[in-house]
Design a protein around this motif. Sequence first.
Motif, PDB file in Angstrom:
ATOM      1  N   ASP A   1       0.819  -1.144  -0.024  1.00 23.02           N
ATOM      2  CA  ASP A   1       0.019  -0.229  -0.128  1.00 23.02           C
ATOM      3  C   ASP A   1       0.911   1.270  -0.072  1.00 23.02           C
ATOM      4  O   ASP A   1       1.414   1.665   1.097  1.00 23.02           O
ATOM      5  N   PHE A   2       1.025   1.941  -1.089  1.00 23.29           N
ATOM      6  CA  PHE A   2       1.790   3.038  -1.345  1.00 23.29           C
ATOM      7  C   PHE A   2       0.970   4.454  -0.941  1.00 23.29           C
ATOM      8  O   PHE A   2       1.526   5.438  -1.496  1.00 23.29           O
ATOM      9  N   GLY A   3      -0.280   4.304  -0.558  1.00 23.60           N
ATOM     10  CA  GLY A   3      -0.840   5.703  -0.237  1.00 23.60           C
ATOM     11  C   GLY A   3      -2.103   5.802  -1.332  1.00 23.60           C
ATOM     12  O   GLY A   3      -2.977   6.567  -1.080  1.00 23.60           O
ATOM     13  N   THR A   4      -1.712   5.408  -2.643  1.00 22.97           N
ATOM     14  CA  THR A   4      -2.432   5.708  -3.732  1.00 22.97           C
ATOM     15  C   THR A   4      -3.323   4.506  -3.801  1.00 22.97           C
ATOM     16  O   THR A   4      -3.919   4.156  -5.046  1.00 22.97           O
ATOM     17  N   GLY A   5      -3.255   3.549  -3.186  1.00 18.94           N
ATOM     18  CA  GLY A   5      -3.829   2.301  -3.373  1.00 18.94           C
ATOM     19  C   GLY A   5      -3.040   0.781  -3.278  1.00 18.94           C
ATOM     20  O   GLY A   5      -1.569   1.147  -3.428  1.00 18.94           O
ATOM     21  N   MET A   6      -3.671  -0.168  -3.342  1.00 15.77           N
ATOM     22  CA  MET A   6      -2.737  -1.448  -3.251  1.00 15.77           C
ATOM     23  C   MET A   6      -2.124  -1.498  -4.560  1.00 15.77           C
ATOM     24  O   MET A   6      -2.757  -1.496  -5.556  1.00 15.77           O
ATOM     25  N   VAL A   7      -0.724  -1.967  -4.595  1.00 20.64           N
ATOM     26  CA  VAL A   7      -0.012  -2.533  -5.502  1.00 20.64           C
ATOM     27  C   VAL A   7       0.679  -3.899  -5.624  1.00 20.64           C
ATOM     28  O   VAL A   7       1.021  -4.144  -4.597  1.00 20.64           O
ATOM     29  N   ASN A   8       0.090  -4.707  -6.535  1.00 15.69           N
ATOM     30  CA  ASN A   8       0.636  -6.141  -6.615  1.00 15.69           C
ATOM     31  C   ASN A   8       1.820  -6.186  -7.074  1.00 15.69           C
ATOM     32  O   ASN A   8       2.196  -5.867  -8.285  1.00 15.69           O
ATOM     33  N   LEU A   9       2.920  -6.562  -6.410  1.00 17.32           N
ATOM     34  CA  LEU A   9       4.319  -6.827  -6.753  1.00 17.32           C
ATOM     35  C   LEU A   9       4.577  -8.006  -7.478  1.00 17.32           C
ATOM     36  O   LEU A   9       5.622  -8.604  -7.780  1.00 17.32           O
ATOM     37  N   GLY A  10       3.503  -9.056  -7.492  1.00 21.23           N
ATOM     38  CA  GLY A  10       3.531 -10.091  -8.335  1.00 21.23           C
ATOM     39  C   GLY A  10       3.901 -11.502  -7.494  1.00 21.23           C
ATOM     40  O   GLY A  10       4.526 -11.189  -6.338  1.00 21.23           O
ATOM     41  N   TRP A  11       3.549 -12.544  -8.036  1.00 22.86           N
ATOM     42  CA  TRP A  11       4.169 -13.890  -7.439  1.00 22.86           C
ATOM     43  C   TRP A  11       5.694 -13.903  -7.728  1.00 22.86           C
ATOM     44  O   TRP A  11       5.995 -13.829  -8.955  1.00 22.86           O
ATOM     45  N   LYS A  12       6.623 -14.409  -7.120  1.00 26.58           N
ATOM     46  CA  LYS A  12       8.057 -14.680  -6.869  1.00 26.58           C
ATOM     47  C   LYS A  12       8.066 -16.063  -6.606  1.00 26.58           C
ATOM     48  O   LYS A  12       7.486 -16.788  -5.688  1.00 26.58           O
ATOM     49  N   LEU A  13       8.761 -16.939  -7.660  1.00 25.55           N
ATOM     50  CA  LEU A  13       8.593 -18.258  -7.302  1.00 25.55           C
ATOM     51  C   LEU A  13      10.397 -18.820  -7.120  1.00 25.55           C
ATOM     52  O   LEU A  13      11.271 -18.222  -7.605  1.00 25.55           O
TER      53      LEU A  13
ATOM     54  N   PHE B   1       5.258   5.281   7.412  1.00 21.23           N
ATOM     55  CA  PHE B   1       5.070   3.703   7.445  1.00 21.23           C
ATOM     56  C   PHE B   1       4.768   3.312   5.937  1.00 21.23           C
ATOM     57  O   PHE B   1       4.504   3.952   5.202  1.00 21.23           O
ATOM     58  N   THR B   2       4.893   2.078   5.628  1.00 21.27           N
ATOM     59  CA  THR B   2       4.434   1.327   4.426  1.00 21.27           C
ATOM     60  C   THR B   2       3.844  -0.056   4.812  1.00 21.27           C
ATOM     61  O   THR B   2       4.457  -0.651   5.778  1.00 21.27           O
ATOM     62  N   GLU B   3       2.591  -0.390   4.473  1.00 25.12           N
ATOM     63  CA  GLU B   3       2.175  -1.621   4.820  1.00 25.12           C
ATOM     64  C   GLU B   3       2.203  -2.455   3.631  1.00 25.12           C
ATOM     65  O   GLU B   3       1.807  -2.070   2.562  1.00 25.12           O
ATOM     66  N   ILE B   4       2.760  -3.744   3.833  1.00 28.29           N
ATOM     67  CA  ILE B   4       2.747  -4.733   2.922  1.00 28.29           C
ATOM     68  C   ILE B   4       2.017  -5.964   3.238  1.00 28.29           C
ATOM     69  O   ILE B   4       1.675  -6.436   4.477  1.00 28.29           O
ATOM     70  N   TYR B   5       1.469  -6.683   2.376  1.00 20.85           N
ATOM     71  CA  TYR B   5       0.650  -7.756   2.625  1.00 20.85           C
ATOM     72  C   TYR B   5       1.482  -9.130   1.955  1.00 20.85           C
ATOM     73  O   TYR B   5       1.662  -9.113   0.752  1.00 20.85           O
ATOM     74  N   VAL B   6       1.500 -10.340   2.628  1.00 25.26           N
ATOM     75  CA  VAL B   6       2.280 -11.253   2.234  1.00 25.26           C
ATOM     76  C   VAL B   6       1.412 -12.640   2.366  1.00 25.26           C
ATOM     77  O   VAL B   6       0.722 -12.900   2.958  1.00 25.26           O
ATOM     78  N   GLN B   7       1.745 -13.517   1.042  1.00 23.92           N
ATOM     79  CA  GLN B   7       0.740 -14.803   0.844  1.00 23.92           C
ATOM     80  C   GLN B   7       1.852 -15.852   0.296  1.00 23.92           C
ATOM     81  O   GLN B   7       2.735 -15.331  -0.523  1.00 23.92           O
ATOM     82  N   THR B   8       1.977 -16.980   0.659  1.00 27.70           N
ATOM     83  CA  THR B   8       2.685 -17.954   0.126  1.00 27.70           C
ATOM     84  C   THR B   8       1.743 -18.934  -0.469  1.00 27.70           C
ATOM     85  O   THR B   8       2.296 -19.761  -1.339  1.00 27.70           O
ATOM     86  N   THR B   9       0.301 -19.006  -0.509  1.00 30.18           N
ATOM     87  CA  THR B   9      -0.471 -19.627  -1.272  1.00 30.18           C
ATOM     88  C   THR B   9      -1.694 -18.902  -1.508  1.00 30.18           C
ATOM     89  O   THR B   9      -1.845 -17.739  -0.974  1.00 30.18           O
ATOM     90  N   THR B  10      -2.519 -19.286  -2.706  1.00 31.14           N
ATOM     91  CA  THR B  10      -3.650 -18.558  -3.165  1.00 31.14           C
ATOM     92  C   THR B  10      -4.721 -18.813  -1.936  1.00 31.14           C
ATOM     93  O   THR B  10      -5.635 -17.967  -1.961  1.00 31.14           O
ATOM     94  N   GLN B  11      -4.719 -19.731  -1.181  1.00 26.12           N
ATOM     95  CA  GLN B  11      -5.689 -20.215  -0.402  1.00 26.12           C
ATOM     96  C   GLN B  11      -5.967 -19.558   1.045  1.00 26.12           C
ATOM     97  O   GLN B  11      -6.655 -19.387   1.555  1.00 26.12           O
ATOM     98  N   GLU B  12      -4.572 -18.899   1.103  1.00 24.24           N
ATOM     99  CA  GLU B  12      -4.459 -18.311   2.631  1.00 24.24           C
ATOM    100  C   GLU B  12      -4.883 -16.813   2.588  1.00 24.24           C
ATOM    101  O   GLU B  12      -4.537 -16.131   1.638  1.00 24.24           O
ATOM    102  N   ASP B  13      -5.129 -16.063   3.743  1.00 25.85           N
ATOM    103  CA  ASP B  13      -5.524 -14.690   3.559  1.00 25.85           C
ATOM    104  C   ASP B  13      -3.907 -14.211   3.825  1.00 25.85           C
ATOM    105  O   ASP B  13      -3.288 -14.894   4.489  1.00 25.85           O
ATOM    106  N   PRO B  14      -3.925 -12.928   3.054  1.00 28.30           N
ATOM    107  CA  PRO B  14      -2.424 -12.258   3.254  1.00 28.30           C
ATOM    108  C   PRO B  14      -2.109 -11.605   4.847  1.00 28.30           C
ATOM    109  O   PRO B  14      -3.238 -11.446   5.542  1.00 28.30           O
TER     110      PRO B  14
END
Length: 156
Positions: free
Chosen positions: A56-68, A84-97
């Motif tokens: 979240d860069f203050g102008t909305g959520m920016v998806n930085l993509g999946w890294k493998l 501050f900067t808020e980031i959201y982390v997921q390791t699978t598509t089934q879990e909540d960030p």
Amino acid sequence: MRYFKFFIFIIAVSSVVSCGSDDDICDSGEGTPRMKIAFRKGNQITKLDSIKITADFGTGMVNLGWKLKVDSVFVPLRVDDSPFTEIYVQTTTQEDPTKVRINYTTKAIYVSPACGVKKNYENVNSVLSASNSLKSVEQGQNFIENEDKTNLFFNF
């Protein structure tokens, strides 16, 4: 006609001569650095099969993509005056960030006429909200001047 050729020649030569120096290009790592995040399981650096980071860069959520198959990622931080900067982390598509709030103070540094001003981040720390697969966050280097050192360790 002879004057026309001379005129074209003068324009061509002056356009070549007027090309700027290397100072016109800001590509040698002089811009605002990103934060380096490495991943651990136990006390050992590990590669994750997949990770998705959204910021979240203050102008909305920016998806930085999946890294493998990565052991670290670089995440840009906000360049406005937000502490501050808020980031959201997921390791699978089934879990909540999982939300991680990264707190810091910024310091503006003049680089050059072409690059302008870059931000350095000091007193970097993080707060983990409800955890999912991300169990905890450990502090690395608490300032960001370049992208060489790891600033945070995500423990899975």
